[in-house]
Design an enzyme around this catalytic site. Structure first.
Site, mmCIF file in Angstrom:
data_model
loop_
_atom_site.group_PDB
_atom_site.id
_atom_site.type_symbol
_atom_site.label_atom_id
_atom_site.label_comp_id
_atom_site.label_asym_id
_atom_site.label_seq_id
_atom_site.Cartn_x
_atom_site.Cartn_y
_atom_site.Cartn_z
ATOM 1 N N LYS A 53 0.938 -1.220 0.233
ATOM 2 C CA LYS A 53 -0.200 -0.144 0.119
ATOM 3 C C LYS A 53 0.689 1.048 -0.109
ATOM 4 O O LYS A 53 0.764 2.242 -0.293
ATOM 5 C CB LYS A 53 -1.064 0.309 1.309
ATOM 6 C CG LYS A 53 -1.802 1.712 1.328
ATOM 7 C CD LYS A 53 -2.289 1.169 2.507
ATOM 8 C CE LYS A 53 -1.569 1.780 3.810
ATOM 9 N NZ LYS A 53 -1.257 2.977 4.091
ATOM 10 N N ASN A 54 2.093 1.308 1.137
ATOM 11 C CA ASN A 54 2.591 2.890 0.870
ATOM 12 C C ASN A 54 3.576 2.991 0.342
ATOM 13 O O ASN A 54 3.926 4.355 -0.503
ATOM 14 C CB ASN A 54 3.561 2.517 2.538
ATOM 15 C CG ASN A 54 3.197 2.434 3.221
ATOM 16 O OD1 ASN A 54 1.497 2.709 3.555
ATOM 17 N ND2 ASN A 54 3.316 3.008 4.328
ATOM 18 N N CYS A 96 -4.699 8.340 9.018
ATOM 19 C CA CYS A 96 -4.355 7.245 10.242
ATOM 20 C C CYS A 96 -4.814 8.776 11.850
ATOM 21 O O CYS A 96 -3.995 9.425 11.864
ATOM 22 C CB CYS A 96 -4.020 5.903 10.723
ATOM 23 S SG CYS A 96 -4.499 4.595 10.555
ATOM 24 N N ARG A 140 1.563 13.808 13.760
ATOM 25 C CA ARG A 140 2.493 13.965 12.255
ATOM 26 C C ARG A 140 2.385 15.062 11.532
ATOM 27 O O ARG A 140 1.347 15.499 10.433
ATOM 28 C CB ARG A 140 0.996 12.653 11.460
ATOM 29 C CG ARG A 140 1.473 11.570 12.017
ATOM 30 C CD ARG A 140 0.197 10.979 11.687
ATOM 31 N NE ARG A 140 1.506 9.768 10.483
ATOM 32 C CZ ARG A 140 1.019 8.804 9.731
ATOM 33 N NH1 ARG A 140 -0.910 8.794 9.763
ATOM 34 N NH2 ARG A 140 1.675 8.215 8.663
ATOM 35 N N ASP A 196 4.530 -0.187 12.242
ATOM 36 C CA ASP A 196 3.181 -0.596 12.123
ATOM 37 C C ASP A 196 3.032 -1.733 12.184
ATOM 38 O O ASP A 196 1.589 -2.747 12.442
ATOM 39 C CB ASP A 196 3.327 -0.275 10.426
ATOM 40 C CG ASP A 196 3.275 0.888 9.804
ATOM 41 O OD1 ASP A 196 3.128 1.720 10.503
ATOM 42 O OD2 ASP A 196 3.451 1.081 8.324
ATOM 43 N N ARG A 211 -8.589 0.567 4.827
ATOM 44 C CA ARG A 211 -7.592 0.936 4.376
ATOM 45 C C ARG A 211 -6.323 0.237 3.526
ATOM 46 O O ARG A 211 -5.797 0.449 2.888
ATOM 47 C CB ARG A 211 -7.298 2.411 5.048
ATOM 48 C CG ARG A 211 -8.023 3.683 5.327
ATOM 49 C CD ARG A 211 -7.237 4.675 6.294
ATOM 50 N NE ARG A 211 -6.350 4.912 5.617
ATOM 51 C CZ ARG A 211 -5.393 5.159 6.727
ATOM 52 N NH1 ARG A 211 -5.102 5.194 7.501
ATOM 53 N NH2 ARG A 211 -4.440 5.570 6.444
HETATM 54 C C1 UD1 Z 1 4.975 5.791 6.979
HETATM 55 C C2 UD1 Z 1 3.653 5.932 5.714
HETATM 56 C C3 UD1 Z 1 3.122 4.467 7.878
HETATM 57 C C4 UD1 Z 1 4.781 3.936 9.127
HETATM 58 C C5 UD1 Z 1 5.914 5.562 8.855
HETATM 59 C C6 UD1 Z 1 6.678 5.277 9.589
HETATM 60 C C7 UD1 Z 1 3.310 5.393 4.260
HETATM 61 C C8 UD1 Z 1 1.885 6.348 3.637
HETATM 62 N N1 UD1 Z 1 3.165 5.895 5.761
HETATM 63 O O1 UD1 Z 1 3.873 7.758 7.695
HETATM 64 O O2 UD1 Z 1 2.174 3.921 7.174
HETATM 65 O O3 UD1 Z 1 3.617 4.002 10.138
HETATM 66 O O4 UD1 Z 1 6.109 5.910 7.880
HETATM 67 O O5 UD1 Z 1 7.347 3.940 9.051
HETATM 68 O O6 UD1 Z 1 4.299 5.258 3.777
HETATM 69 N N2 UD1 Z 1 7.424 13.545 11.470
HETATM 70 C C9 UD1 Z 1 7.672 15.309 11.608
HETATM 71 N N3 UD1 Z 1 7.271 15.992 10.705
HETATM 72 C C10 UD1 Z 1 7.313 15.468 9.389
HETATM 73 C C11 UD1 Z 1 7.113 14.664 9.440
HETATM 74 C C12 UD1 Z 1 7.530 13.625 10.103
HETATM 75 O O7 UD1 Z 1 8.204 15.123 12.926
HETATM 76 O O8 UD1 Z 1 7.948 16.189 8.249
HETATM 77 C C13 UD1 Z 1 7.642 12.502 12.681
HETATM 78 C C14 UD1 Z 1 5.930 11.484 12.462
HETATM 79 O O9 UD1 Z 1 5.133 12.433 12.993
HETATM 80 C C15 UD1 Z 1 6.938 11.067 13.370
HETATM 81 C C16 UD1 Z 1 8.136 10.863 13.062
HETATM 82 O O10 UD1 Z 1 8.260 11.934 11.972
HETATM 83 O O11 UD1 Z 1 6.413 11.115 14.459
HETATM 84 C C17 UD1 Z 1 7.896 9.362 11.773
HETATM 85 O O12 UD1 Z 1 6.893 9.937 10.846
HETATM 86 P P1 UD1 Z 1 7.399 9.012 9.014
HETATM 87 O O13 UD1 Z 1 8.835 8.508 8.556
HETATM 88 O O14 UD1 Z 1 7.565 10.816 8.358
HETATM 89 O O15 UD1 Z 1 5.833 8.906 8.244
HETATM 90 P P2 UD1 Z 1 4.784 8.760 7.288
HETATM 91 O O16 UD1 Z 1 5.523 8.985 5.977
HETATM 92 O O17 UD1 Z 1 4.273 9.765 7.787
#
Ligand code: UD1
Length: 458
Positions: free
Chosen positions: A34-35, A128, A133, A320, A412
């Site tokens: 999915k991701n 989610c 986030r 996850d 989802r």
């Molecule tokens: C992606 C995955 C999700 C998975 C996560 C971590 C997708 C669609 N989703 O989510 O399933 O759980 O990676 O493996 O690919 N953060 C910040 N600022 C930012 C971005 C992130 O502080 O601008 C923080 C987030 O709040 C979180 C951490 O970084 O605490 C990790 O987030 P991130 O790796 O960005 O996850 P996603 O890309 O949202």
């Protein structure tokens, strides 16, 4: 007070009915990731030529992303698990709040839109319900590449105001290896002028999948899967055909399904390296795991004992799979400790597992679990995608019947879940809106009835 019982009509939303305690046997088939699929679909905006993405799962998140791309002016055609996307005539740089709100991955469109149209207006994303986030790291990266970005009324407005409307290569260091931010910067920089480096980049397999597809479109990206990625900007990208990697999170969920039901199963296709941390924890807690053919794994659970896990970015234990692993630990011999270090609000399964008889004490983001002999079927509700998967696994292993609501979350991320589980012997079925009559003087939940039945039987 009148002693006459009143009959109430309750509408139970769509749900799963699960008869727990049945052993599983056979092969659990893993769908495309999915991701990966979501970000690859957004990357289709980077070229005027047609992109064919194969092995895309049928999931609500994918449908929302399709709707978002159509809204921007892309043409999509689906056939089975393949999606063809042509973005030659995209005209809209603005995403509607309605769609963005339900899908955080919609934010992925910001890099390609900036690159193609020189501007992008995207409401702050939803997705989610597992924490705040933020998108600060995405914005930091885009600004470093020369975009002007501001947030007004929860809408991120980004534009490129250079004469040639092209972003400029830059050296970017992420304070945290965010998956999404790494993907945003990759997509924004592959058509930028000059060289970009991303230090402390995320190393997740989905990043490597994205880079593989971008390179086959003509991008020049080096070092995906390591902490430093280098991108040499090119003039344009062409169409290609790409086969999405297997979903490592779905595969991990299925391996845990085998362990929690104490059933030998074959799971695949999968890429074992993508699941190293999960496989080693499953071995440590008592599962025998071996390769089965090229791309399948055979798991034989023995006595399951408590082991500790701490989530971390790849190649660490994936956040996850934290919730599904907790369901397993709830039924293990002895104690375990599970620390969630990636998201701050990812313990919503704990309350539901406790309803089923799990013994869990939650201290901030650390769960202390004392395994119980068996969980008991109950009325349970999923509140986010992965906690829903965890609860369904618990239902499969529990004694008695369960009703699981929260399908909007489960759908989802898990393609045809109940069909796949039924194929390996689970007794699980989807029920749509049902009206039940019940007597207001004896409104017992299923779990209470189960417990009563068990007491009677004892
Ligand atoms: C992606 C995955 C999700 C998975 C996560 C971590 C997708 C669609 N989703 O989510 O399933 O759980 O990676 O493996 O690919 N953060 C910040 N600022 C930012 C971005 C992130 O502080 O601008 C923080 C987030 O709040 C979180 C951490 O970084 O605490 C990790 O987030 P991130 O790796 O960005 O996850 P996603 O890309 O949202």
């Amino acid at each position: 007070m009148s002693s006459v019982a009143t009959i109430k009509r309750n509408v139970i939303p769509p749900h799963l009915e699960v008869k727990g305690g049945y052993p599983l046997t056979g092969i659990l088939k893993v769908s495309g990731a999915k991701n990966s699929s979501l970000v690859l679909m957004a990357a289709a905006l980077l070229t005027k030529e047609t992109l064919c993405i194969k092995n895309v799962p049928h999931l609500t998140d994918i449908h929302v992303m399709s709707e978002i791309l159509s809204n921007l002016g892309a043409k999509l055609t689906n056939k089975g698990n393949s999606i063809k996307i042509n973005s030659e005539f995209i005209h809209n740089a603005e995403l509607p709040y309605r769609l963005v709100q339900s899908l955080r991955a919609s934010f992925f469109c910001i890099g390609p839109l900036l690159t193609r149209l020189g501007e992008a207006n995207i409401p702050l994303p939803g997705g989610c319900n597992i924490g705040t986030r933020p998108v600060d790291a995405h914005i930091h990266g885009l600004k470093a590449l020369g975009a002007e970005v501001e947030i007004n009324n929860d809408v991120v407005k980004a534009q490129v105001s250079t004469k040639d409307k092209r972003l400029r290569g830059a050296n970017i260091t992420l304070t945290y290896p965010s998956v999404g931010a790494t993907e945003t910067i990759l997509m924004a920089s592959c058509l930028a002028l000059g060289k970009t480096t991303i230090s402390n980049a995320a190393r997740e397999p989905e990043i490597q999948d994205l880079v593989k597809m971008l390179n086959s479109m003509g991008a020049r990206i080096y070092g995906a899967g390591t902490k430093k990625i280098t991108i040499i900007g090119v003039e344009n990208l062409k169409g290609t055909s790409h086969f999405v990697i297997p979903d490592r999170i779905e595969a991990g969920t299925f391996l845990i399904a085998a362990a929690i039901t104490r059933s030998p199963l074959i799971v695949g296709p999968l890429i074992p390296n993508h699941l190293s941390a999960v496989i080693s924890k499953l071995q440590e807690c008592g599962c025998s795991i071996s390769h089965h053919g090229n791309n399948h794994i055979k798991i034989i659970p023995r006595e399951i004992s408590g082991v500790d896990i701490t989530t971390s970015p790849f190649p660490g234990f994936p956040t996850d799979l934290q919730a599904p692993f907790m369901s397993l630990m709830a039924t293990a011999k002895g104690s375990s400790k599970i620390k969630e270090k990636v998201f701050e609000k990812r313990m919503q399964h704990v309350i539901e597992l406790k309803k089923m008889g799990a013994c869990i004490y939650l201290e901030k983001n650390t769960a202390h679990i004392k395994g119980v002999k068996e969980l008991v079927g109950s009325n349970v509700e999923g509140r986010d995608l992965r906690s829903s998967a965890a609860i369904v696994l618990a239902c499969l292993s529990a004694k008695g019947n369960s009703i699981f609501t929260g399908l909007e979350h489960l759908d989802r991320g898990y393609e045809k879940l109940e069909e796949k589980l039924t194929n390996v012997g689970s007794i699980i079925s989807r029920k749509f809106n049902q009206t039940t009559s019940h007597n207001s003087l004896s409104s017992k939940t299923i779990s209470e009835e189960n417990i009563d039945t068990q007491k009677k039987a004892a």
